[in-house]
Scaffold this motif. Structure first.
Motif, PDB file in Angstrom:
ATOM      1  N   GLU A 129       6.264  33.958 -20.938  1.00 24.33           N
ATOM      2  CA  GLU A 129       7.864  32.994 -21.631  1.00 24.33           C
ATOM      3  C   GLU A 129       8.055  33.521 -22.336  1.00 24.33           C
ATOM      4  O   GLU A 129       6.998  34.539 -23.081  1.00 24.33           O
ATOM      5  CB  GLU A 129       6.673  31.400 -21.372  1.00 24.33           C
ATOM      6  N   ILE A 145      20.473  23.551 -17.781  1.00 24.92           N
ATOM      7  CA  ILE A 145      19.437  24.195 -17.115  1.00 24.92           C
ATOM      8  C   ILE A 145      19.882  24.430 -16.029  1.00 24.92           C
ATOM      9  O   ILE A 145      19.398  25.014 -15.398  1.00 24.92           O
ATOM     10  CB  ILE A 145      18.372  23.088 -17.537  1.00 24.92           C
ATOM     11  N   PRO A 183      20.120  19.258 -19.689  1.00 24.89           N
ATOM     12  CA  PRO A 183      19.247  19.227 -18.103  1.00 24.89           C
ATOM     13  C   PRO A 183      20.442  19.811 -17.411  1.00 24.89           C
ATOM     14  O   PRO A 183      20.194  21.044 -16.416  1.00 24.89           O
ATOM     15  CB  PRO A 183      19.054  17.520 -18.085  1.00 24.89           C
ATOM     16  N   LYS A 232      11.485  29.657 -14.084  1.00 23.29           N
ATOM     17  CA  LYS A 232      11.901  27.754 -14.821  1.00 23.29           C
ATOM     18  C   LYS A 232      12.080  28.062 -16.167  1.00 23.29           C
ATOM     19  O   LYS A 232      11.621  28.899 -17.205  1.00 23.29           O
ATOM     20  CB  LYS A 232      10.619  27.223 -14.564  1.00 23.29           C
ATOM     21  N   SER A 289      10.419  32.248 -25.311  1.00 20.92           N
ATOM     22  CA  SER A 289      10.600  31.252 -26.154  1.00 20.92           C
ATOM     23  C   SER A 289      11.459  31.183 -27.673  1.00 20.92           C
ATOM     24  O   SER A 289      11.595  32.308 -28.158  1.00 20.92           O
ATOM     25  CB  SER A 289       9.786  30.016 -26.242  1.00 20.92           C
ATOM     26  N   LEU A 308      15.218  27.206 -26.229  1.00 19.77           N
ATOM     27  CA  LEU A 308      15.199  27.132 -24.747  1.00 19.77           C
ATOM     28  C   LEU A 308      14.159  28.027 -24.383  1.00 19.77           C
ATOM     29  O   LEU A 308      13.264  29.339 -25.267  1.00 19.77           O
ATOM     30  CB  LEU A 308      16.027  28.193 -23.567  1.00 19.77           C
ATOM     31  N   SER A 309      13.155  27.948 -23.433  1.00 18.46           N
ATOM     32  CA  SER A 309      11.698  28.916 -23.715  1.00 18.46           C
ATOM     33  C   SER A 309      12.137  29.002 -21.743  1.00 18.46           C
ATOM     34  O   SER A 309      12.335  28.676 -20.490  1.00 18.46           O
ATOM     35  CB  SER A 309      11.002  27.462 -22.315  1.00 18.46           C
ATOM     36  N   TRP A 351      10.111  30.231 -18.117  1.00 20.40           N
ATOM     37  CA  TRP A 351       8.447  30.883 -17.126  1.00 20.40           C
ATOM     38  C   TRP A 351       9.169  31.715 -16.075  1.00 20.40           C
ATOM     39  O   TRP A 351       9.609  31.521 -15.732  1.00 20.40           O
ATOM     40  CB  TRP A 351       7.897  29.881 -16.892  1.00 20.40           C
ATOM     41  N   GLY A 368      13.168  25.447 -19.211  1.00 21.29           N
ATOM     42  CA  GLY A 368      13.111  24.376 -20.034  1.00 21.29           C
ATOM     43  C   GLY A 368      13.525  24.250 -21.202  1.00 21.29           C
ATOM     44  O   GLY A 368      13.943  25.211 -21.836  1.00 21.29           O
ATOM     45  N   ARG A 369      13.176  23.425 -22.282  1.00 20.55           N
ATOM     46  CA  ARG A 369      12.907  22.929 -23.581  1.00 20.55           C
ATOM     47  C   ARG A 369      11.398  23.978 -23.793  1.00 20.55           C
ATOM     48  O   ARG A 369      10.553  23.460 -23.806  1.00 20.55           O
ATOM     49  CB  ARG A 369      12.800  21.812 -24.138  1.00 20.55           C
TER      50      ARG A 369
END
Length: 188
Positions: A123, A136, A133, A172, A125, A181-182, A184, A174-175
């Motif tokens: 991950e 993303i 969204p 993936k 971040s 941003l994160s 994975w 995401g927040r």
């Protein structure tokens, strides 16, 4: 060569487009290579010897940012080519350094796929503004740039997505807990 010989704005545009085409050609050749090797145990790359110098390089290139990383004590081995893993991490750290305000985190650990296969996750971040969204959802489309204020060609996350998929992994977005941003990755 013609673009460089022409010079000026037109030459720069030709050169830029030729470079983008060359990058895409190399990407598809790499995907073909990965596809041919998938499932083979020929390539195995411990991730620590890849991550350590990569993280040091990004820390030197971005002295205004704090890089934190959390790696397990026991070595994780990527079932693939080390250069591919290095490219994935390089793209993610480059994006995080570009968009993060002051802090970037990298975490890695072991996990399992839904079928029980041994996998590991990474991950990355940052504490930037992150993505909506809608952004993303569009973030991994080739050539799609979320913000034109920073240099780039919009290929980074698409390359990561393609490479991860070719290895049978998952990506993936995401927040992040940091606010930005994160990203994975789950890889074999």
């Amino acid at each position: 060569n013609e673009g460089q010989a022409l010079g000026g704005k037109k030459g720069a545009v030709i050169t830029e487009q030729a470079d983008a085409m060359q990058e895409q050609i190399q990407r598809y050749l790499q995907r073909a290579r990965i596809g041919a090797q998938r499932g083979s145990v020929v390539y195995r790359a411990p991730i620590s010897p890849i991550l350590a110098p990569t993280l040091r390089a990004f820390q030197k290139l971005n002295p205004d940012k704090k890089f934190e990383f959390d790696l397990p004590r026991d070595e994780i081995v990527f079932a693939g080519e080390g250069e591919d893993f290095q490219e994935l991490i390089g793209i993610l750290l480059d994006n995080a350094a570009k968009w993060g305000r002051s802090r970037i985190e990298l975490k890695a650990g072991r996990t399992r796929s839904p079928s029980g296969a041994a996998m590991f996750s990474v991950e990355v971040s940052d504490d930037g503004k992150g993505l909506t969204p809608q952004q993303i959802a569009a973030g991994i489309k080739r050539g799609r740039r979320m913000d034109e204020t920073k240099p780039g060609n919009g290929l980074g996350l698409a390359i990561v997505s393609d490479t991860v998929r070719e290895y049978g992994g998952e990506l993936k977005l995401g927040r992040a807990a940091l606010g930005g941003l994160s990203v994975w990755l789950t890889l074999p």
